[in-house]
Enzyme design. Structure first.
Site, PDB file in Angstrom:
ATOM      1  N   CYS A 109      17.345  17.968 -16.946  1.00 52.07           N
ATOM      2  CA  CYS A 109      16.640  18.314 -15.710  1.00 52.07           C
ATOM      3  C   CYS A 109      15.605  17.251 -15.363  1.00 52.07           C
ATOM      4  O   CYS A 109      15.486  16.839 -14.205  1.00 52.07           O
ATOM      5  CB  CYS A 109      15.981  19.678 -15.853  1.00 52.07           C
ATOM      6  N   CYS A 136      13.118  29.737 -16.936  1.00 53.37           N
ATOM      7  CA  CYS A 136      12.661  30.962 -16.273  1.00 53.37           C
ATOM      8  C   CYS A 136      13.805  31.904 -15.973  1.00 53.37           C
ATOM      9  O   CYS A 136      13.689  33.103 -16.154  1.00 53.37           O
ATOM     10  CB  CYS A 136      11.878  30.616 -15.007  1.00 53.37           C
TER      11      CYS A 136
END
Length: 417
Positions: free
Chosen positions: A127, A229
Site C-alpha cells: 500500500c 481497518c
C-alpha cells in the site's frame, strides 16, 4: 506549535545525518491525513506557519466494512468525518481522493494471490509503495506540478540527509522504537525522499499526544488504529474469517510426521493453506492423556505439493526456528551500488522480517546480481522463530533502511539455502 516541535527535536543528534530541511514560507505543503492523531499533529505543525498547507485523504476501500454486521458504519466514513473536523480546526482545505481500483489491483489482489499459494504477504508495504507514495504522488504531480510541493505524512520514521559525501537522502528508523514504521516504508521509491517530511518520526508517542492536546485537536484522544481497518471492523477482526470471503475453500489435512519412521498421522482438516501461518497455534484436539501429544501444537510448515499443514508440539520447538533465508527481487531504497557496497561490512547489518522486531544480526550474506534483480541469501547469527515465505525482509545498516524484498525460501540448515 512548530517552534515547540523544533525545540523538542533540536536536542536529538543523528550524526552523520541532518534532518530534512523545512519548506519555504509559501511552498505547497500537502499532508496525507488518515484521521489519526499522528497525521493530525503533522498537519497542525505546518498549518500555522505555512499558508499553503492543505490536507488530502485517500479512500482506498469501500467494500462493506463489516461483512457480518452490514448495519455498522464503514470505517472510511468515520475517518473522513474526523479528517474534516481536524481540517476545520486548523482552517485548512482538505481533498478526498479515491484510489480503490489501484489498491485492489496493486495491493489486494497480489495479497490474495500470495495467501492462496501458502505464503504470508504484507499488504501494508504494498500500500505504501503503490498507493500512498505511488498513486498519490502521481495525483499530486498532476495537481501541483512535479517538484512543486512537499508531502507530509504521520509515519514514525525519519528522512535524513548525509552531511558528507553525496548529500543523499535516507530513510531511518523512528527515534521512538515502539512505534517505528520504517519497515512498512522500505519499498517506497527513493526519489520521494528529498521532498518528503516525516515530522512524527522525531517524536515519541507521548510527545505526539501532548502536542495534539496543546493544539486542541479533535483527535487528541483518539485511540491508535490496529491493523487493517476493514478487517478489524469485519468478522470480529479475525483475518482468517475475512479471507474466507475472497479465497475459495481448499481443504487439506493437518498432520504430524514421526521423526523416526516418517509416518504421517492426520489430526484434523484445514480450509486452505491460507488459513494458517507459520508459527501459529493450532486449535485442534490432541490426545492429552498421551504424554507424546500433551501440550500446545503449532504450524511448522505448509506442504504445497500435498496441500497439508505440518504441526509440531511446543512454541519453542526447534522445527519452528531457521537460520537461513533467501530474498528474491530485493528493492534498494537508494542507489543500487550504494546498497551493494553496504553488504561488504555484514557486521553493521541487521534485518527485520516483522515490524517492531528486535533487529536480527547477520552472520554472512551472498549476493546474486543480474541486470534487473538482486537476490540475497542470508545466514543469521542466531536462529529465529517462524520466518515465513512471503514476509518482507527489511535490511538496515545501523538505523538506515537499505531496502527490502519478499522471503522466497527458508531453511534450518544453512548448507541447503
Amino acid at each position: 506549535m512548530l517552534a515547540r516541535y523544533l525545540n523538542l527535536i533540536g536536542r536529538r543528534s543523528a550524526s552523520p545525518y541532518r534532518p530534512q530541511r523545512l519548506p519555504a514560507k509559501f511552498d505547497n505543503v500537502i499532508v496525507a491525513m488518515s484521521s489519526g492523531v499522528d497525521s493530525s499533529v503533522a498537519a497542525a505543525l505546518f498549518a500555522g506557519e505555512f499558508p499553503n498547507t492543505r490536507g488530502v485523504y485517500m479512500q482506498n476501500w469501500s467494500e462493506s466494512q463489516s461483512l457480518d454486521d452490514p448495519g455498522k458504519e464503514p470505517c472510511y466514513e468515520r475517518d473522513w468525518r474526523d479528517v474534516n473536523r481536524v481540517a476545520k480546526h486548523l482552517n485548512i482545505r482538505v481533498d478526498k481522493v479515491n484510489f480503490e481500483q489501484d489498491y485492489w489491483i496493486d495491493v489486494f489482489e497480489p495479497m490474495l494471490r500470495g495467501y492462496s499459494e501458502g505464503s504470508t504477504p504484507n499488504p501494508d508495504i504494498g500500500c505504501n509503495k503503490f498507493v500512498k507514495f505511488g498513486k498519490l504522488r502521481e495525483w499530486l504531480d498532476e495537481k501541483y506540478g512535479t517538484g512543486n510541493y512537499w508531502l507530509v505524512t504521520g509515519h514514525y520514521a525519519r528522512v535524513m540527509q548525509e552531511m558528507n559525501g553525496k548529500g543523499l537522502f535516507h530513510l531511518l528508523r523512528s527515534i521512538y522504537r515502539p512505534k517505528d514504521q520504517s519497515y512498512y516504508l522500505s519499498q517506497i521509491n527513493s526519489t520521494v525522499l528529498s521532498s518528503l517530511l516525516l515530522p512524527i518520526g522525531h517524536l515519541t508517542k507521548p510527545e505526539v499526544r501532548d502536542l495534539a492536546k496543546y493544539a486542541g485537536l479533535p483527535t487528541a484522544e483518539k485511540p491508535d488504529s490496529q491493523g487493517i481497518c476493514f478487517v478489524n471492523n469485519s468478522q470480529h477482526g479475525k483475518f482468517k474469517n475475512f479471507l474466507k470471503h475472497y479465497l475459495p475453500s481448499s481443504p487439506g489435512d493437518i498432520i504430524t510426521v514421526d521423526p523416526q519412521s516418517g509416518a504421517k498421522t492426520t489430526w484434523g482438516r484445514h480450509d486452505g493453506l491460507w488459513s494458517y501461518t507459520i508459527g501459529q497455534k493450532v486449535g485442534i484436539s490432541m490426545p492429552q492423556a498421551d504424554p507424546n501429544y500433551q501440550g500446545t501444537w503449532f504450524v511448522s510448515e505448509k506442504l504445497r505439493d500435498t496441500n497439508e499443514i505440518l504441526i509440531v508440539r511446543g512454541r519453542d520447538n526447534p522445527a519452528l526456528y531457521s537460520d537461513t533465508m533467501r530474498i528474491e527481487n530485493f528493492s534498494s531504497l537508494g542507489p543500487r551500488e550504494d546498497t551493494i557496497n553496504a553488504f561488504q561490512n555484514t557486521g553493521a547489518l541487521t534485518l527485520q522480517f516483522r515490524s517492531l522486531q528486535v533487529p536480527v544480526q547477520i552472520k554472512s550474506c551472498k549476493l546474486n546480481r543480474s541486470a534487473d534483480n538482486l537476490d540475497i541469501t542470508i545466514h543469521l547469527a542466531s536462529k529465529q522463530r517462524a520466518i515465513t515465505p512471503g514476509q518482507s525482509c527489511c535490511l538496515y545498516i545501523d538505523d538506515r533502511v537499505l531496502g527490502s524484498g519478499p522471503i522466497s525460501h527458508v531453511n534450518n540448515n544453512d548448507t541447503h539455502a
